[in-house]
Enzyme design. Sequence first.
Site, PDB file in Angstrom:
ATOM      1  N   ARG A   7      80.427  -0.677  54.986  1.00 11.71           N
ATOM      2  CA  ARG A   7      80.910  -0.074  56.238  1.00 11.71           C
ATOM      3  C   ARG A   7      81.133  -1.166  57.281  1.00 11.71           C
ATOM      4  O   ARG A   7      82.065  -1.132  58.061  1.00 11.71           O
ATOM      5  CB  ARG A   7      79.920   0.981  56.761  1.00 11.71           C
ATOM      6  CG  ARG A   7      80.277   1.446  58.179  1.00 11.71           C
ATOM      7  CD  ARG A   7      79.592   2.730  58.656  1.00 11.71           C
ATOM      8  NE  ARG A   7      78.275   2.958  58.132  1.00 11.71           N
ATOM      9  CZ  ARG A   7      77.168   2.303  58.532  1.00 11.71           C
ATOM     10  NH1 ARG A   7      77.245   1.374  59.468  1.00 11.71           N
ATOM     11  NH2 ARG A   7      76.008   2.573  57.986  1.00 11.71           N
ATOM     12  N   TYR A  42     100.875  12.524  71.439  1.00  8.26           N
ATOM     13  CA  TYR A  42     100.678  13.119  70.111  1.00  8.26           C
ATOM     14  C   TYR A  42      99.671  14.275  70.184  1.00  8.26           C
ATOM     15  O   TYR A  42      98.631  14.149  70.848  1.00  8.26           O
ATOM     16  CB  TYR A  42     100.184  12.021  69.147  1.00  8.26           C
ATOM     17  CG  TYR A  42      99.856  12.542  67.780  1.00  8.26           C
ATOM     18  CD1 TYR A  42     100.868  12.897  66.886  1.00  8.26           C
ATOM     19  CD2 TYR A  42      98.538  12.702  67.368  1.00  8.26           C
ATOM     20  CE1 TYR A  42     100.562  13.394  65.621  1.00  8.26           C
ATOM     21  CE2 TYR A  42      98.230  13.196  66.105  1.00  8.26           C
ATOM     22  CZ  TYR A  42      99.246  13.541  65.242  1.00  8.26           C
ATOM     23  OH  TYR A  42      98.959  14.030  64.000  1.00  8.26           O
ATOM     24  N   ASP A  91      99.820   3.371  71.723  1.00  9.57           N
ATOM     25  CA  ASP A  91     100.001   3.888  70.370  1.00  9.57           C
ATOM     26  C   ASP A  91     101.381   3.404  69.912  1.00  9.57           C
ATOM     27  O   ASP A  91     102.406   3.888  70.379  1.00  9.57           O
ATOM     28  CB  ASP A  91      99.913   5.425  70.404  1.00  9.57           C
ATOM     29  CG  ASP A  91     100.074   6.068  69.028  1.00  9.57           C
ATOM     30  OD1 ASP A  91     100.710   5.443  68.156  1.00  9.57           O
ATOM     31  OD2 ASP A  91      99.585   7.194  68.842  1.00  9.57           O
ATOM     32  N   LYS A 139     102.027   6.431  58.930  1.00  7.18           N
ATOM     33  CA  LYS A 139     103.467   6.566  59.162  1.00  7.18           C
ATOM     34  C   LYS A 139     104.207   5.324  58.653  1.00  7.18           C
ATOM     35  O   LYS A 139     104.061   4.977  57.510  1.00  7.18           O
ATOM     36  CB  LYS A 139     103.709   6.840  60.643  1.00  7.18           C
ATOM     37  CG  LYS A 139     102.755   7.889  61.238  1.00  7.18           C
ATOM     38  CD  LYS A 139     102.934   9.285  60.669  1.00  7.18           C
ATOM     39  CE  LYS A 139     101.784  10.234  61.021  1.00  7.18           C
ATOM     40  NZ  LYS A 139     101.521  10.409  62.445  1.00  7.18           N
TER      41      LYS A 139
HETATM   42  C1  LIG Z   1     100.401  10.800  63.206  1.00  9.45           C
HETATM   43  C2  LIG Z   1     100.154  10.219  64.516  1.00  9.45           C
HETATM   44  C3  LIG Z   1      98.858  10.016  64.978  1.00  9.45           C
HETATM   45  C4  LIG Z   1      97.634  10.450  64.200  1.00  9.45           C
HETATM   46  O1  LIG Z   1      97.469   9.718  63.018  1.00  9.45           O
HETATM   47  P1  LIG Z   1      96.763  10.283  61.699  1.00  9.45           P
HETATM   48  O2  LIG Z   1      96.883   9.153  60.745  1.00  9.45           O
HETATM   49  O3  LIG Z   1      97.487  11.519  61.284  1.00  9.45           O
HETATM   50  O4  LIG Z   1      95.350  10.598  62.065  1.00  9.45           O
HETATM   51  C5  LIG Z   1      98.697   9.409  66.210  1.00  9.45           C
HETATM   52  N1  LIG Z   1      99.755   9.030  66.951  1.00  9.45           N
HETATM   53  C6  LIG Z   1     101.012   9.216  66.542  1.00  9.45           C
HETATM   54  C7  LIG Z   1     102.147   8.781  67.418  1.00  9.45           C
HETATM   55  C8  LIG Z   1     101.273   9.814  65.316  1.00  9.45           C
HETATM   56  O5  LIG Z   1     102.523  10.010  64.921  1.00  9.45           O
END
Ligand SMILES: *Cc1c(COP(=O)(O)O)cnc(C)c1O
Length: 400
Positions: free
Chosen positions: A51, A103, A175, A200
Amino acid sequence: MAKQTYDFQTKLLHNDHKIEKYTGAVSVPIYHASTYHQWDVEQPGEYDYARSGNPTRAALEQTIAELEGGSRGFAFASGMAAITTAFFLLSKGDHVLICDDVYGGTYRMITKVLSRFGIEHSFVDMSNVDEVEASIKPNTKVLYIETPSNPLLKVTDLKAIVRLAKKYDCLTFVDNTFLTPVLQRPLELGVDVVIHSATKFISGHSDVISGLIVVKNEELAEQIYFLQNSFGAVLGVQDCWLVLRGLKTLSVRMEQSTRSAYQIAAFLEQHPLVEQVYYPGLRSHEGYSIQQQQAKSAGAVLSFSLKNKEAVKQFVERVQLPVFAVSLGAVESILSYPAQMSHAAMSPKEREKRGITDGLLRLSVGLESTEDLLRDLEQGLEGVGATYSFRLESREKQIR
Ligand SMILES: *Cc1c(COP(=O)(O)O)cnc(C)c1O
């Protein structure tokens, strides 16, 4: 000889983890061990418990740090785990200012969970710098940004927000999921914390859930490391390997998908049944010039609105190529319906207020041929509303 500095695309492949030291393996080995033998009672080794640290995860963490221009990276079990861990930098009584079409999962975390721990929040249109400044409170500690935002692709002037943050002694979190370091590197613009849903574009193949954080400041890096180890939402080793593999093709994937996205946005913009197109690569977009200054291009995600839910249904039933799903940033194009998918956690009233209407669709452009995608969208739109089909028929008759 001085160490060669390579272009971004080359760095994706030629980094410290290109060849494994002991065997010459050209793919990072997957270390499953949860614990590590300690050779010396006095001197702990580099790894003790997985971890806290693992060589496969370390390879991913170092790679993303280098690509974002940071000093340290951290890998998490999901984008939300990364976002939540970053929010743990805050304490009871602190306030965070968030972009208003954030998001959906982040919205849920902030409004439903962190609020229970005395962390305050307010939403603001981050594309309006004056409004941001007016919304900063004495206890504001974090300015939280998505640019372009989700799903309305609003652009925030990162340099301007960083200036405000420095003035009021706040941290900036960005983000960077939509653009990735191929197209935008917020740390180079003075941002403190970069976050990714690596689910993504970074991994890119719709086959792994993962999150990343990158920072430049060493003290902040120590704090994030402490929180990563304390909260414990680390990314598993198989998944680390999948993200590392996906990363190798990040440049070519982003560039191809972005090229298609520009053409699709232009096509949709002139289509009579499309009410509005949201894409910062279009000159008509409010954030066009800032996007050009702070990023290499506008990315592979765009949104557009049809008249209403009925039109959305007719369109979705007819399109063949994109999968109709939650998520984005994959080799296959993904069409989403924010009102009932990514932003379902928001009440209809909150959604309407933010412009996330029942006619809004988001398209994440994949690697299909641009021509095939354009043809498919065109035939999909032919299914919308009787008036348009009628007009099209009469046009065909004229041609014949
Ligand atoms: C999908 C997404 C998240 C969350 O990510 P996960 O991997 O699904 O937990 C956060 N911010 C944006 C812009 C996203 O598209």
